[in-house]
Design a protein around this motif. Structure first.
Motif, PDB file in Angstrom:
ATOM      1  N   THR A  49      41.156  53.461  37.660  1.00 30.77           N
ATOM      2  CA  THR A  49      42.303  53.355  38.550  1.00 30.77           C
ATOM      3  C   THR A  49      42.380  51.892  39.042  1.00 30.77           C
ATOM      4  O   THR A  49      43.470  51.166  39.172  1.00 30.77           O
ATOM      5  CB  THR A  49      42.426  54.267  39.810  1.00 30.77           C
ATOM      6  N   LEU A  50      41.228  51.545  39.447  1.00 25.12           N
ATOM      7  CA  LEU A  50      41.122  49.965  40.134  1.00 25.12           C
ATOM      8  C   LEU A  50      41.595  49.186  38.967  1.00 25.12           C
ATOM      9  O   LEU A  50      42.190  48.162  39.442  1.00 25.12           O
ATOM     10  CB  LEU A  50      39.695  49.845  40.577  1.00 25.12           C
ATOM     11  N   LEU A  51      41.009  49.232  37.954  1.00 23.43           N
ATOM     12  CA  LEU A  51      41.336  48.216  36.716  1.00 23.43           C
ATOM     13  C   LEU A  51      42.935  48.418  36.635  1.00 23.43           C
ATOM     14  O   LEU A  51      43.497  47.361  36.092  1.00 23.43           O
ATOM     15  CB  LEU A  51      40.491  48.625  35.460  1.00 23.43           C
ATOM     16  N   ASN A  52      43.447  49.351  36.516  1.00 26.38           N
ATOM     17  CA  ASN A  52      44.972  49.478  36.320  1.00 26.38           C
ATOM     18  C   ASN A  52      45.602  48.862  37.505  1.00 26.38           C
ATOM     19  O   ASN A  52      46.753  48.220  37.142  1.00 26.38           O
ATOM     20  CB  ASN A  52      45.319  51.009  36.200  1.00 26.38           C
ATOM     21  N   CYS A  53      45.142  48.658  38.728  1.00 26.77           N
ATOM     22  CA  CYS A  53      45.951  48.235  39.577  1.00 26.77           C
ATOM     23  C   CYS A  53      45.665  46.661  39.547  1.00 26.77           C
ATOM     24  O   CYS A  53      46.627  45.922  39.903  1.00 26.77           O
ATOM     25  CB  CYS A  53      45.294  48.469  40.961  1.00 26.77           C
ATOM     26  N   SER A  55      45.309  45.102  36.778  1.00 25.36           N
ATOM     27  CA  SER A  55      46.009  44.650  35.547  1.00 25.36           C
ATOM     28  C   SER A  55      47.519  44.783  35.799  1.00 25.36           C
ATOM     29  O   SER A  55      48.251  44.481  35.027  1.00 25.36           O
ATOM     30  CB  SER A  55      45.583  45.439  34.542  1.00 25.36           C
ATOM     31  N   THR A  56      47.865  45.289  37.032  1.00 31.70           N
ATOM     32  CA  THR A  56      49.338  45.451  37.268  1.00 31.70           C
ATOM     33  C   THR A  56      49.848  46.417  36.385  1.00 31.70           C
ATOM     34  O   THR A  56      51.235  46.756  36.506  1.00 31.70           O
ATOM     35  CB  THR A  56      50.326  44.284  37.046  1.00 31.70           C
ATOM     36  N   ILE A  57      49.274  47.387  35.638  1.00 31.53           N
ATOM     37  CA  ILE A  57      49.717  48.523  34.937  1.00 31.53           C
ATOM     38  C   ILE A  57      50.142  49.647  36.028  1.00 31.53           C
ATOM     39  O   ILE A  57      51.107  50.276  35.923  1.00 31.53           O
ATOM     40  CB  ILE A  57      48.794  49.170  33.979  1.00 31.53           C
ATOM     41  N   ASP A  58      49.463  49.737  37.234  1.00 27.64           N
ATOM     42  CA  ASP A  58      49.569  50.569  38.367  1.00 27.64           C
ATOM     43  C   ASP A  58      49.763  49.801  39.603  1.00 27.64           C
ATOM     44  O   ASP A  58      49.232  48.635  39.595  1.00 27.64           O
ATOM     45  CB  ASP A  58      48.475  51.478  38.361  1.00 27.64           C
ATOM     46  N   THR A  59      50.307  50.453  40.616  1.00 23.07           N
ATOM     47  CA  THR A  59      50.463  49.916  41.890  1.00 23.07           C
ATOM     48  C   THR A  59      49.655  50.375  42.980  1.00 23.07           C
ATOM     49  O   THR A  59      49.327  51.632  42.896  1.00 23.07           O
ATOM     50  CB  THR A  59      52.027  50.020  42.467  1.00 23.07           C
ATOM     51  N   VAL A  60      49.379  49.648  43.787  1.00 23.12           N
ATOM     52  CA  VAL A  60      48.456  50.190  45.023  1.00 23.12           C
ATOM     53  C   VAL A  60      49.315  50.906  46.191  1.00 23.12           C
ATOM     54  O   VAL A  60      50.765  50.718  46.170  1.00 23.12           O
ATOM     55  CB  VAL A  60      47.674  49.179  45.572  1.00 23.12           C
ATOM     56  N   THR A  61      48.612  51.911  46.563  1.00 23.44           N
ATOM     57  CA  THR A  61      49.275  52.626  47.894  1.00 23.44           C
ATOM     58  C   THR A  61      49.473  51.674  49.280  1.00 23.44           C
ATOM     59  O   THR A  61      50.457  51.304  49.764  1.00 23.44           O
ATOM     60  CB  THR A  61      48.507  53.850  48.083  1.00 23.44           C
ATOM     61  N   THR A  62      48.139  50.992  49.597  1.00 22.76           N
ATOM     62  CA  THR A  62      47.957  50.190  50.453  1.00 22.76           C
ATOM     63  C   THR A  62      47.210  48.891  50.082  1.00 22.76           C
ATOM     64  O   THR A  62      46.232  49.264  48.908  1.00 22.76           O
ATOM     65  CB  THR A  62      47.548  50.576  51.702  1.00 22.76           C
ATOM     66  N   ILE A 166      40.022  37.869  32.456  1.00 25.03           N
ATOM     67  CA  ILE A 166      40.097  38.743  31.343  1.00 25.03           C
ATOM     68  C   ILE A 166      39.556  40.132  31.670  1.00 25.03           C
ATOM     69  O   ILE A 166      38.521  40.333  32.536  1.00 25.03           O
ATOM     70  CB  ILE A 166      39.088  38.178  30.235  1.00 25.03           C
ATOM     71  N   LEU A 167      40.320  41.067  31.520  1.00 24.39           N
ATOM     72  CA  LEU A 167      40.183  42.547  31.871  1.00 24.39           C
ATOM     73  C   LEU A 167      39.874  43.282  30.624  1.00 24.39           C
ATOM     74  O   LEU A 167      40.347  43.494  29.752  1.00 24.39           O
ATOM     75  CB  LEU A 167      41.272  43.122  32.515  1.00 24.39           C
ATOM     76  N   ALA A 168      38.459  43.873  30.554  1.00 25.27           N
ATOM     77  CA  ALA A 168      38.032  44.357  29.405  1.00 25.27           C
ATOM     78  C   ALA A 168      37.519  45.915  29.979  1.00 25.27           C
ATOM     79  O   ALA A 168      36.819  46.354  30.815  1.00 25.27           O
ATOM     80  CB  ALA A 168      36.578  43.812  29.029  1.00 25.27           C
ATOM     81  N   ASP A 169      38.471  47.039  29.194  1.00 28.80           N
ATOM     82  CA  ASP A 169      38.222  48.177  29.468  1.00 28.80           C
ATOM     83  C   ASP A 169      37.403  49.085  28.446  1.00 28.80           C
ATOM     84  O   ASP A 169      38.050  49.108  27.347  1.00 28.80           O
ATOM     85  CB  ASP A 169      39.679  48.906  29.506  1.00 28.80           C
ATOM     86  N   GLU A 170      35.995  49.419  28.708  1.00 26.51           N
ATOM     87  CA  GLU A 170      35.166  50.141  27.846  1.00 26.51           C
ATOM     88  C   GLU A 170      35.303  49.298  26.513  1.00 26.51           C
ATOM     89  O   GLU A 170      35.450  49.903  25.231  1.00 26.51           O
ATOM     90  CB  GLU A 170      35.586  51.475  27.634  1.00 26.51           C
ATOM     91  N   PRO A 171      34.905  48.111  26.201  1.00 28.47           N
ATOM     92  CA  PRO A 171      35.397  47.308  25.207  1.00 28.47           C
ATOM     93  C   PRO A 171      34.519  47.565  24.068  1.00 28.47           C
ATOM     94  O   PRO A 171      34.694  47.316  22.846  1.00 28.47           O
ATOM     95  CB  PRO A 171      34.950  45.914  25.636  1.00 28.47           C
ATOM     96  N   THR A 172      33.127  48.362  24.397  1.00 23.20           N
ATOM     97  CA  THR A 172      31.973  48.535  23.435  1.00 23.20           C
ATOM     98  C   THR A 172      32.376  50.102  23.060  1.00 23.20           C
ATOM     99  O   THR A 172      31.660  50.671  22.328  1.00 23.20           O
ATOM    100  CB  THR A 172      30.959  48.255  23.772  1.00 23.20           C
TER     101      THR A 172
END
Length: 255
Positions: A49-53, A55-62, A166-172
């Motif tokens: 969730t933190l990575l998604n926020c 990366s701008t895929i998701d938005t924060v609440t506050t 660079i944002l890497a999500d479980e790259p391996t």
């Protein structure tokens, strides 16, 4: 010096009034240019969730997230796409290459979308391909490449536009041990030679041991932080395992 990434008092809630889940609970940290950061935590800890926020895929609440001084939490949707293209590079577990394009064309697409001049595209692709040792697969299609080669092509696509982060999500996650090691060595090389700033989410202690600093997330908060410093990678790996054991539960829950 202003950090590349500044996360300030970020919270993220899911659900409605009758059932609310706090996925991120008042998280804050900074990442300086040229850092290689790992984020670890058990499933459901909030790291994705933190990575998604970020990366701008998701938005924060506050809270607020600044990348290169730009508050991305205040950007409207029409500006987010341009921001992603210019400032962020993405490396996914499942590569996300286009099957109908060669490796060269997959990398070139990122430059074309950014609006890079045609006479510079070939130069940039060849330079990054040489650093990632994929020159010999540039004319191949994804189905003709190994998993490790595909992930290094995906890494070339992420770095070729010279993003701030660079944002890497479980790259391996989809790689065998040898391919994973080669990829991580490539990350080290990009970080060392190009001062690439990398934020990598991973379950795997071996993968995390290549980073320079690890943030451990538990129940939506930062539980601990360790810095590699002068430790060997083997010693850092053992330190990671020690912290994982403090997170509670079996090591396999995180690894």
């Amino acid at each position: 010096m202003e950090p590349i990434l500044n996360v300030e008092k970020v919270e993220k809630y899911f659900g409605n009034k009758s059932s609310i889940t706090k996925a991120i609970d008042n998280i804050g940290f900074t990442v300086q240019k040229g850092e290689f950061i790992g984020v670890m935590g058990a499933s459901g800890s909030g790291k994705t969730t933190l990575l998604n926020c970020i990366s701008t895929i998701d938005t924060v609440t506050t809270g607020h997230i600044f990348i290169n001084g730009q508050d991305i939490t205040s950007l409207k949707s029409k500006h987010l796409e341009k921001f992603r293209i210019n400032e962020l590079g993405f490396i996914f577990q499942d590569f996300n290459l286009l099957d109908t394009l060669t490796a060269y064309e997959n990398i070139a697409l990122a430059l074309t979308i950014k609006g890079e001049r045609a006479n510079k595209i070939d130069q940039f692709i060849k330079e990054v391909a040489a650093k990632l040792e994929i020159t010999d697969v540039l004319n191949k299609y994804p189905y003709q490449m190994s998993g490790g080669q595909k992930q290094r092509v995906a890494s070339a696509r992420a770095i070729v536009t010279k993003p701030s982060l660079i944002l890497a999500d479980e790259p391996t996650g989809a790689l065998d041990s040898k391919s994973a090691r080669l990829l991580l060595e490539s990350f080290e090389k990009l970080n060392r030679e190009l001062q690439a700033t990398i934020l990598m989410v991973t379950h795997d202690a071996f993968t995390a041991s290549y980073a320079h600093r690890i943030l451990f997330i538990k129940d939506g908060t930062i539980f601990n932080e360790i810095i590699r410093g002068d430790r060997s990678r083997k010693d850092f790996f053992n330190r990671i395992i020690e912290v994982v054991s403090l997170l509670g539960g079996d090591v396999s829950d995180v690894l």
